[in-house]
Design an enzyme around this catalytic site. Structure first.
Site, short mmCIF file in Angstrom:
data_model
loop_
_atom_site.label_atom_id
_atom_site.label_comp_id
_atom_site.label_asym_id
_atom_site.label_seq_id
_atom_site.Cartn_x
_atom_site.Cartn_y
_atom_site.Cartn_z
N LYS A 52 0.84 -1.21 0.00
CA LYS A 52 0.00 0.00 0.00
C LYS A 52 0.87 1.26 0.00
CE LYS A 52 -3.76 -2.51 2.18
NZ LYS A 52 -4.44 -2.93 3.42
N GLN A 96 -4.24 -1.71 9.70
CA GLN A 96 -4.16 -3.04 9.08
C GLN A 96 -4.72 -4.11 10.01
OE1 GLN A 96 -3.08 -3.60 5.81
NE2 GLN A 96 -3.81 -5.67 6.15
N ASP A 119 -10.81 2.75 4.16
CA ASP A 119 -11.05 1.31 4.02
C ASP A 119 -12.56 1.03 3.93
OD1 ASP A 119 -8.95 -0.45 3.74
OD2 ASP A 119 -8.44 -0.49 5.87
#
Ligand code: NDP
Length: 291
Positions: A52, A96, A119
């Protein structure tokens, strides 16, 4: 059989994003900024976060990676999130997953400011998605939908079977595929570990989306001839053929299923890179909204 090439498609999307970033800067805006928090030293999480961060560099974003020890308290993590929430330079924040067992993932997701939740996991954004209001769509389902769109896969009136009902993949993709839009307008069956006769259900799927995390679980007998198969699964399996000693496998027996279906995503190189591209898209959207 047509390969739904997520790597190729995500590279095109990244070029589009890079162009948008230069236009944003021309208009007096700043580079979009994504912050990522990584807790602990889980090898897979480390790989995903690094990918990412690299993707941010490619499209011209600023990125900040915050690494925290595996044993940090929930309070310290929540304080980090608070700091980022109030940092005006940061447009998007991801934590994460998975987190260590002593940290409540729901509490953490809830602590992220919905405007920075790129997200798309925050209950506020999930609610907006359910109501078809503009929002950050969860990155993996958004990546699947984008791939279907770019390859012009017909979805209207089709039977879409989703295997796995997680809140980040299975459940949201079942909602997106049943929407009155394209891609969408499918008749959706959402299956899970308590589903009976899964084989019979999957055999009736025109579009089969698999996200359960069991390597090569879907065999060719479970797939209808001519189906479109989307494989979300990523499992590390031991391999003597690679330097690292392991390789990635999807939830679908690619070698045999690909002989039978009309479209299929590879693993790696399918849904994974599309997920990252959608994360970047959400971050760009957040930066544009501020401007
Ligand atoms: P979860 O582990 O959270 O959930 C798995 C789901 O599969 C559950 O709903 C479970 O049912 C269901 N399931 C388990 N066994 C069966 C079975 N025998 N038959 C039918 N359903 C079953 O999954 P995630 O969605 O988080 O992840 C799934 C996979 O996708 C993983 O390999 C993950 O690494 C990968 N992934 C890939 C991403 C990408 O970018 N490509 C992004 C996110 C995930 P129940 O609810 O009843 O327990």
């Amino acid at each position: 059989m047509i390969l739904l090439d997520g790597k190729y498609t995500s590279n095109i999307i990244k070029e589009e994003i890079a162009l948008d970033v230069s236009k944003l800067i021309e208009k007096g805006g700043k580079k979009p900024h994504l912050a990522a928090i990584l807790v602990g030293d889980n090898g897979a999480s480390e790989t995903y976060v690094n990918a990412k961060v690299r993707a941010c560099e490619i499209v011209g974003f600023t990125s900040t990676l915050i690494r925290l020890e595996n044993n940090i308290s929930e309070e310290i993590l929540l304080n980090e999130i608070k700091k980022i929430n109030s940092n005006d330079d940061i447009d998007g924040l991801i934590v994460q997953l998975p987190l260590p067992d002593h940290i409540d993932e729901i509490k953490v997701t809830d602590a992220i400011l919905p405007e920075k939740d790129v997200d798309g996991f925050h209950p506020f954004n999930i609610g907006r998605m359910n109501l078809e209001l503009p929002t950050f769509l969860p990155a993996t389902p958004a990546g699947i939908v984008e791939l279907l769109k770019r390859y012009k896969v017909e979805t209207s009136g089709k039977h879409c079977v989703v295997v796995g009902r997680s809140s980040i993949v299975g459940t949201p993709i079942s909602i997106l595929m049943s929407r009155n839009s394209y891609p969408g307008n499918s008749t959706v069956t959402l299956t899970h570990s308590r589903t009976q006769n899964l084989k019979k259900i999957s055999q009736s799927a025109d579009i089969l989306i698999v996200a359960l995390g069991k390597a090569e679980f879907i065999t060719s007998e479970m797939v209808k001839k001519g189906a479109c198969v989307i494989d979300v699964g990523i499992t590390r399996v031991k391999s003597e053929k690679t330097k690292s000693g392991w390789k990635l496998k999807g939830d679908v027996d690619f070698n045999n299923v690909s002989k039978k279906c009309s479209y299929i995503t590879p693993v790696p190189g399918g849904v994974g890179p599309m997920t990252i591209a959608m994360l970047l898209k959400n971050t760009l959207l957040s930066a544009k909204q501020k401007l």
